[in-house]
Design an enzyme around this catalytic site. Structure first.
Site, PDB file in Angstrom:
ATOM      1  CB  SER A  17      -0.995  -0.307   0.996  1.00 16.56           C
ATOM      2  OG  SER A  17      -0.173  -0.177   2.196  1.00 16.56           O
TER       3      SER A  17
ATOM      4  CG  ASP B  71      -2.899   4.876   8.095  1.00 12.93           C
ATOM      5  OD1 ASP B  71      -1.742   4.537   8.536  1.00 12.93           O
ATOM      6  OD2 ASP B  71      -3.536   4.567   7.006  1.00 12.93           O
TER       7      ASP B  71
ATOM      8  CG  HIS C 262      -0.949   3.716   4.628  1.00 11.67           C
ATOM      9  ND1 HIS C 262      -1.635   3.120   5.768  1.00 11.67           N
ATOM     10  CD2 HIS C 262      -0.481   2.895   3.435  1.00 11.67           C
ATOM     11  CE1 HIS C 262      -1.475   1.777   5.336  1.00 11.67           C
ATOM     12  NE2 HIS C 262      -0.850   1.450   4.102  1.00 11.67           N
TER      13      HIS C 262
END
Length: 250
Positions: free
Chosen positions: A6, A227, A230
């Protein structure tokens, strides 16, 4: 083609948006699938591909269950004949429990329930290195490794009392990160030094460590919780792509 997890998706989306911003009226086509996605800028003959394979090496379904096979890269046949390959891996090697998409690790002829993850990463990356040496024609394909993208889940790494990146609004000042380099970075350097074909390390680790403020935190939409792995877009991956552009045009 971006090949990886990702964080490859993060960089692929960033580059797609940056190119689109520079030619906003260009005719484009977009395909998003589980394994292979693409954005094409049709009149320019440019296609940006994303091949999702978080470990680079294979996960194979066997009778015992899902096996992470450290010495096998069957997916490599889909990566051939590209003008540019940008590889990335590490984020998933630390996953455990329900987040771990395999049941066993196969190291040569040995089947293991688990092993030291840094050692497993080194062995998997060494398989990737052999794939590059056997399959890449440097006159046709430029190869990059994206470098280790850091996380910000431990505030004490940047001398903060905060638990993680939530609420961080400013980058760290200076050019060194108090927590030091992630161990995976030295594994990448060791593996890259063993490859005979030219592979360019896009060394984004330290500059990204300084951007504790650049994660989605609780505003991701796709990930529950906080998160700090990312990156927001527009944001830090745009800088990664500026550096990729500089490396391509050198």
């Amino acid at each position: 083609m971006f090949v990886g997890d990702s964080l490859s998706l993060n960089m692929w989306e960033s580059l797609s948006c940056m190119i689109h911003a520079s030619v906003p009226n260009a005719k484009t086509s977009f395909v998003r699938k589980e394994t292979l996605s693409s954005v094409s800028f049709e009149e320019y003959g440019v296609t940006l591909l994303l091949y999702r394979t978080p470990y680079l090496v294979d996960i194979v379904k066997q009778k015992v269950g899902r096996v992470l096979t450290l010495n096998s890269i069957q997916a490599g046949k889909f990566w051939k004949d590209m003008d540019v390959l940008i590889f990335n891996s590490w984020h998933w090697w630390t996953h455990t429990g329900k987040a771990q998409p395999w049941d066993y690790i196969q190291d040569g002829q040995t089947l293991l329930k688990d092993m030291d993850r840094l050692e497993a990463f080194y062995k998997g990356m060494s398989t990737w290195a052999r794939w590059v040496d056997l399959n890449v024609d440097p006159s046709q394909t430029k190869v990059f490794f994206q470098g280790i993208s850091p996380t910000h889940y431990t505030g004490k790494e940047w001398n903060s009392r905060k638990k993680n990146c939530l609420g961080e609004l400013e980058p760290l000042s200076g050019s060194t990160y108090p927590g030091g380099a992630p161990p995976a970075a030295s594994v990448v350097n060791k593996v890259l030094s063993s490859i005979t074909k030219p592979v360019y390390l896009l060394d984004i680790t330290t500059l990204s460590q300084l951007r504790k403020d650049a994660h989605p935190s609780t505003y991701s939409g796709e990930h529950s919780g906080t998160d700090c792995s990312h990156w927001c877009l527009p944001g830090l991956p745009d800088t990664w792509n500026q550096l990729l552009y500089a490396a391509l045009t050198m």
